[in-house]
Design a protein around this motif. Structure first.
Motif, PDB file in Angstrom:
ATOM      1  N   LEU A 276      40.422  31.343 -21.784  1.00  0.00           N
ATOM      2  CA  LEU A 276      39.163  31.673 -22.432  1.00  0.00           C
ATOM      3  C   LEU A 276      38.211  30.501 -22.258  1.00  0.00           C
ATOM      4  O   LEU A 276      38.504  29.386 -22.681  1.00  0.00           O
ATOM      5  CB  LEU A 276      39.359  31.962 -23.923  1.00  0.00           C
ATOM      6  CG  LEU A 276      38.095  32.300 -24.723  1.00  0.00           C
ATOM      7  CD1 LEU A 276      37.440  33.567 -24.199  1.00  0.00           C
ATOM      8  CD2 LEU A 276      38.409  32.437 -26.209  1.00  0.00           C
ATOM      9  N   LEU A 277      37.080  30.765 -21.620  1.00  0.00           N
ATOM     10  CA  LEU A 277      36.053  29.750 -21.417  1.00  0.00           C
ATOM     11  C   LEU A 277      34.743  30.311 -21.964  1.00  0.00           C
ATOM     12  O   LEU A 277      34.293  31.374 -21.544  1.00  0.00           O
ATOM     13  CB  LEU A 277      35.902  29.422 -19.933  1.00  0.00           C
ATOM     14  CG  LEU A 277      34.730  28.498 -19.546  1.00  0.00           C
ATOM     15  CD1 LEU A 277      34.936  27.104 -20.113  1.00  0.00           C
ATOM     16  CD2 LEU A 277      34.576  28.442 -18.024  1.00  0.00           C
ATOM     17  N   PHE A 278      34.143  29.613 -22.922  1.00  0.00           N
ATOM     18  CA  PHE A 278      32.898  30.116 -23.490  1.00  0.00           C
ATOM     19  C   PHE A 278      31.967  28.969 -23.855  1.00  0.00           C
ATOM     20  O   PHE A 278      32.375  27.813 -23.993  1.00  0.00           O
ATOM     21  CB  PHE A 278      33.158  30.998 -24.715  1.00  0.00           C
ATOM     22  CG  PHE A 278      33.716  30.270 -25.905  1.00  0.00           C
ATOM     23  CD1 PHE A 278      32.879  29.771 -26.896  1.00  0.00           C
ATOM     24  CD2 PHE A 278      35.081  30.095 -26.056  1.00  0.00           C
ATOM     25  CE1 PHE A 278      33.394  29.105 -27.997  1.00  0.00           C
ATOM     26  CE2 PHE A 278      35.606  29.433 -27.157  1.00  0.00           C
ATOM     27  CZ  PHE A 278      34.747  28.943 -28.126  1.00  0.00           C
ATOM     28  N   SER A 279      30.693  29.323 -23.999  1.00  0.00           N
ATOM     29  CA  SER A 279      29.662  28.343 -24.327  1.00  0.00           C
ATOM     30  C   SER A 279      29.675  28.011 -25.814  1.00  0.00           C
ATOM     31  O   SER A 279      29.652  28.905 -26.656  1.00  0.00           O
ATOM     32  CB  SER A 279      28.288  28.887 -23.932  1.00  0.00           C
ATOM     33  OG  SER A 279      27.261  28.086 -24.479  1.00  0.00           O
ATOM     34  N   LEU A 280      29.659  26.740 -26.111  1.00  0.00           N
ATOM     35  CA  LEU A 280      29.530  26.302 -27.495  1.00  0.00           C
ATOM     36  C   LEU A 280      28.075  26.300 -27.935  1.00  0.00           C
ATOM     37  O   LEU A 280      27.786  26.148 -29.119  1.00  0.00           O
ATOM     38  CB  LEU A 280      30.113  24.895 -27.664  1.00  0.00           C
ATOM     39  CG  LEU A 280      31.642  24.794 -27.664  1.00  0.00           C
ATOM     40  CD1 LEU A 280      32.078  23.334 -27.582  1.00  0.00           C
ATOM     41  CD2 LEU A 280      32.242  25.467 -28.883  1.00  0.00           C
ATOM     42  N   ASP A 281      27.170  26.495 -27.003  1.00  0.00           N
ATOM     43  CA  ASP A 281      25.746  26.499 -27.321  1.00  0.00           C
ATOM     44  C   ASP A 281      25.276  27.843 -27.855  1.00  0.00           C
ATOM     45  O   ASP A 281      24.476  27.906 -28.774  1.00  0.00           O
ATOM     46  CB  ASP A 281      24.933  26.114 -26.086  1.00  0.00           C
ATOM     47  CG  ASP A 281      25.316  24.748 -25.551  1.00  0.00           C
ATOM     48  OD1 ASP A 281      25.453  23.815 -26.363  1.00  0.00           O
ATOM     49  OD2 ASP A 281      25.517  24.615 -24.325  1.00  0.00           O
ATOM     50  N   ASN A 282      25.768  28.939 -27.249  1.00  0.00           N
ATOM     51  CA  ASN A 282      25.325  30.260 -27.711  1.00  0.00           C
ATOM     52  C   ASN A 282      26.437  31.286 -27.797  1.00  0.00           C
ATOM     53  O   ASN A 282      26.196  32.446 -28.098  1.00  0.00           O
ATOM     54  CB  ASN A 282      24.201  30.801 -26.818  1.00  0.00           C
ATOM     55  CG  ASN A 282      24.649  31.032 -25.388  1.00  0.00           C
ATOM     56  OD1 ASN A 282      25.836  31.011 -25.068  1.00  0.00           O
ATOM     57  ND2 ASN A 282      23.695  31.256 -24.509  1.00  0.00           N
ATOM     58  N   GLY A 283      27.682  30.863 -27.557  1.00  0.00           N
ATOM     59  CA  GLY A 283      28.817  31.759 -27.721  1.00  0.00           C
ATOM     60  C   GLY A 283      29.116  32.650 -26.543  1.00  0.00           C
ATOM     61  O   GLY A 283      30.068  33.430 -26.584  1.00  0.00           O
ATOM     62  N   THR A 284      28.341  32.581 -25.469  1.00  0.00           N
ATOM     63  CA  THR A 284      28.569  33.449 -24.324  1.00  0.00           C
ATOM     64  C   THR A 284      29.935  33.190 -23.697  1.00  0.00           C
ATOM     65  O   THR A 284      30.271  32.059 -23.353  1.00  0.00           O
ATOM     66  CB  THR A 284      27.485  33.228 -23.249  1.00  0.00           C
ATOM     67  OG1 THR A 284      26.216  33.534 -23.803  1.00  0.00           O
ATOM     68  CG2 THR A 284      27.735  34.129 -22.052  1.00  0.00           C
ATOM     69  N   VAL A 285      30.701  34.242 -23.547  1.00  0.00           N
ATOM     70  CA  VAL A 285      32.013  34.132 -22.896  1.00  0.00           C
ATOM     71  C   VAL A 285      31.810  34.145 -21.389  1.00  0.00           C
ATOM     72  O   VAL A 285      31.227  35.070 -20.833  1.00  0.00           O
ATOM     73  CB  VAL A 285      32.939  35.281 -23.318  1.00  0.00           C
ATOM     74  CG1 VAL A 285      34.263  35.190 -22.578  1.00  0.00           C
ATOM     75  CG2 VAL A 285      33.168  35.272 -24.817  1.00  0.00           C
ATOM     76  N   ILE A 286      32.296  33.133 -20.719  1.00  0.00           N
ATOM     77  CA  ILE A 286      32.161  33.018 -19.269  1.00  0.00           C
ATOM     78  C   ILE A 286      33.395  33.555 -18.558  1.00  0.00           C
ATOM     79  O   ILE A 286      33.302  34.200 -17.525  1.00  0.00           O
ATOM     80  CB  ILE A 286      31.929  31.549 -18.859  1.00  0.00           C
ATOM     81  CG1 ILE A 286      30.686  30.991 -19.581  1.00  0.00           C
ATOM     82  CG2 ILE A 286      31.780  31.415 -17.348  1.00  0.00           C
ATOM     83  CD1 ILE A 286      29.404  31.709 -19.239  1.00  0.00           C
ATOM     84  N   PHE A 287      34.555  33.281 -19.110  1.00  0.00           N
ATOM     85  CA  PHE A 287      35.804  33.690 -18.466  1.00  0.00           C
ATOM     86  C   PHE A 287      36.790  34.118 -19.549  1.00  0.00           C
ATOM     87  O   PHE A 287      37.004  33.398 -20.519  1.00  0.00           O
ATOM     88  CB  PHE A 287      36.373  32.515 -17.657  1.00  0.00           C
ATOM     89  CG  PHE A 287      37.433  32.895 -16.665  1.00  0.00           C
ATOM     90  CD1 PHE A 287      37.114  33.132 -15.343  1.00  0.00           C
ATOM     91  CD2 PHE A 287      38.759  33.009 -17.054  1.00  0.00           C
ATOM     92  CE1 PHE A 287      38.087  33.474 -14.422  1.00  0.00           C
ATOM     93  CE2 PHE A 287      39.735  33.349 -16.146  1.00  0.00           C
ATOM     94  CZ  PHE A 287      39.405  33.587 -14.820  1.00  0.00           C
ATOM     95  N   ASP A 288      37.363  35.274 -19.382  1.00  0.00           N
ATOM     96  CA  ASP A 288      38.281  35.804 -20.383  1.00  0.00           C
ATOM     97  C   ASP A 288      39.452  36.474 -19.696  1.00  0.00           C
ATOM     98  O   ASP A 288      39.276  37.447 -18.975  1.00  0.00           O
ATOM     99  CB  ASP A 288      37.543  36.809 -21.286  1.00  0.00           C
ATOM    100  CG  ASP A 288      38.462  37.510 -22.287  1.00  0.00           C
ATOM    101  OD1 ASP A 288      39.665  37.208 -22.302  1.00  0.00           O
ATOM    102  OD2 ASP A 288      37.968  38.353 -23.031  1.00  0.00           O
ATOM    103  N   LYS A 289      40.614  35.926 -19.921  1.00  0.00           N
ATOM    104  CA  LYS A 289      41.839  36.519 -19.389  1.00  0.00           C
ATOM    105  C   LYS A 289      42.858  36.591 -20.522  1.00  0.00           C
ATOM    106  O   LYS A 289      43.392  35.583 -20.961  1.00  0.00           O
ATOM    107  CB  LYS A 289      42.385  35.681 -18.228  1.00  0.00           C
ATOM    108  CG  LYS A 289      43.675  36.214 -17.611  1.00  0.00           C
ATOM    109  CD  LYS A 289      44.150  35.295 -16.493  1.00  0.00           C
ATOM    110  CE  LYS A 289      45.459  35.789 -15.875  1.00  0.00           C
ATOM    111  NZ  LYS A 289      45.953  34.869 -14.825  1.00  0.00           N
ATOM    112  N   ASN A 290      43.068  37.795 -21.032  1.00  0.00           N
ATOM    113  CA  ASN A 290      44.069  38.034 -22.082  1.00  0.00           C
ATOM    114  C   ASN A 290      43.809  37.228 -23.351  1.00  0.00           C
ATOM    115  O   ASN A 290      44.754  36.802 -24.025  1.00  0.00           O
ATOM    116  CB  ASN A 290      45.476  37.706 -21.555  1.00  0.00           C
ATOM    117  CG  ASN A 290      45.864  38.568 -20.372  1.00  0.00           C
ATOM    118  OD1 ASN A 290      45.494  39.732 -20.293  1.00  0.00           O
ATOM    119  ND2 ASN A 290      46.597  37.988 -19.436  1.00  0.00           N
TER     120      ASN A 290
END
Length: 469
Positions: free
Chosen positions: A39-53
């Protein structure tokens, strides 16, 4: 190049609030990961960049210690308080072969030093000692506090049975839940002060007269580990058990962008052919960060100068429509160079008016639009009137009268009035008929007077000629 761009497009996600992790990324096959959970997401606005399981339930390993640290920091105002290590906190770990700092029963350390041992060295006995101290002499009480805490954060798939993270039945979490936990931890300045160290020194204690130097289990922080080191990474915690695999949670900051990356269930693999297998949790974390900093940027994708649609206007002689524009500027994390020309802004029919009555004020919200990129909704925005529209006074007054006359309240009052009038009129008619019927019954003196009148001889008319004679 086109293939890469198309893949980048698929990674655009729903923009979400800072304190939530919502929206899901399309899996990017160009960034292959061998870890089971990412799980990779932005701490600035919460946008999820990468999600695997990210919603898959798994063993948390020593990532558990993040919750332990949060409670210790929040429940104890003075981290320099001296804590004496109980014997049972250490003996509980006998035979586990787990990570330890060598703390002895009766040894005295400050709570801050115990946190350093736990978060940097990943010492399990330090976790037990902290749990015993904060739990009022009971690790079990502390674990109950841990479960209450994560529940209060909104974690739906996390449960603890110990404070250190060794595999145990009933101990589980998800990457999405860990994201909520870590974001709370990041609100505590001392938390990052402790876990961002790649080495620390434990001074002499009442039992051990020598200093002890410890290095972080997170090798991404350590410049000595060239294979893993990434200068923009900070903290946070590693974890490794047979049930969880290799795990690591880190924060990265570069060029004004802040991301959180969670990698769990990663294997080891000999990438260099030197018979020394690498920890893929570290390798893939760095790969993800390098990719996102190279390819993703916060771009302006909508602004109030863009005309999205028009709406019909009634009650105005001068204008028959008003233009709708985005209420505010919208920015989103998208592939570099996207800009506002590469997005589609379309009004949402069920949320946008088809016509309005004048007067209309500039900035008045009249609808909502979705912002699309590569057939993916990345944001929504309110649509507002781009200009004022004045109403024609006569049409405006007539419309008010029409509204009043056709309003449910007026119709109800009118209906009641009609009913009341109908009742009154019916009663009136009945009364008139009753009186008429009563008037047809002649009285006795009327009969006599009538008879006498009928027997009286007719009188001659006394006209003017007769008077002359």
């Amino acid at each position: 190049m086109k293939r890469i761009l198309s893949v980048l497009i698929c990674l655009v996600l729903i923009v979400s609030p800072v304190f939530s992790v919502t929206g899901y990324a399309s899996y990017n096959s160009e960034i292959e990961t061998k870890a089971n959970i990412v799980l990779l997401f932005s701490l600035d606005n919460g946008t999820v960049i990468f999600d695997k399981n990210a919603n898959v339930v798994t063993a948390p390993a020593s990532l558990t210690k993040i919750t332990t640290a949060i409670l210790a920091i929040e429940k104890c105002e003075d981290l320099d308080v001296t804590v004496t290590a109980p014997d049972y906190c250490i003996s509980l770990l006998n035979g586990t072969g787990s990570s330890m700092a060598g703390i002895k029963a009766g040894e005295q350390l400050t709570l801050r030093q115990l946190l350093e041992c736990m978060m940097v060295k990943s010492a399990n006995e330090a976790a037990n000692i902290i749990a015993d101290y904060i739990g009022g002499g009971s690790i079990e009480n502390f674990v109950a506090m841990m479960n209450d805490f994560v529940t209060s954060l909104g974690c739906e798939n996390t449960h603890y049975v110990n404070a250190h993270g060794l595999d145990d039945e009933g101990q589980y979490t998800t990457a999405n839940d860990l994201a909520l936990i870590v974001k709370h931890a990041l609100t505590l300045p001392v938390f990052m002060e402790i876990c961002d160290q790649y080495k620390f020194t434990l001074p002499p204690t009442n039992i051990n007269p020598k200093e002890r130097n410890f290095t972080s289990t997170n090798w991404i922080l350590n410049p000595s580990f060239k294979t893993y080191y990434y200068e923009y990474v900070h903290g946070i915690k590693t974890g490794t058990t047979s049930g969880a695999g290799h795990c690591v949670i880190t924060k990265a900051s570069k060029d004004g962008y802040n991301y959180l990356c969670i990698v769990m269930g990663a294997p080891e693999e000999d990438l260099n052919g030197d018979n020394n297998p690498e920890n893929l949790a570290f390798i893939e974390t760095v790969k993800l960060y390098k990719w996102v900093y190279k390819n993703i940027r916060l771009e302006k994708i909508a602004d109030p100068t863009q005309i999205v649609t028009v709406v019909d206007v009634k009650l105005s002689f001068k204008k028959d429509h008003v233009r709708l524009v985005p209420k505010e500027e919208v920015n989103a994390l998208v592939p570099t160079g996207t800009g506002d020309k590469a997005v589609l802004i379309e009004a949402i029919p069920e949320s946008t008016k088809t016509s309005v009555n004048a007067p209309v004020k500039k900035g008045e919200v009249l609808g909502k639009a979705r912002i699309m990129y590569a057939e993916t909704e990345i944001a929504t925005v309110d649509l507002v009137a781009a200009e004022d529209v004045r109403a024609n006074p006569l049409l405006f007054v007539l419309n008010i009268l029409k509204v009043i006359v056709t309003s449910p309240i007026f119709l109800c009052i009118f209906a009641v009035a009609v009913i009341v009038f109908a009742v009154w009129f019916t009663k009136r008619q009945k009364e008139v008929k009753r009186r008429r019927r009563a008037g047809k019954a002649p009285k006795m003196y009327d009969v006599t007077r009538t008879a006498a009148k009928s027997q009286r001889p007719p009188q001659k008319r006394n006209n003017s000629n007769n008077r002359r004679r």
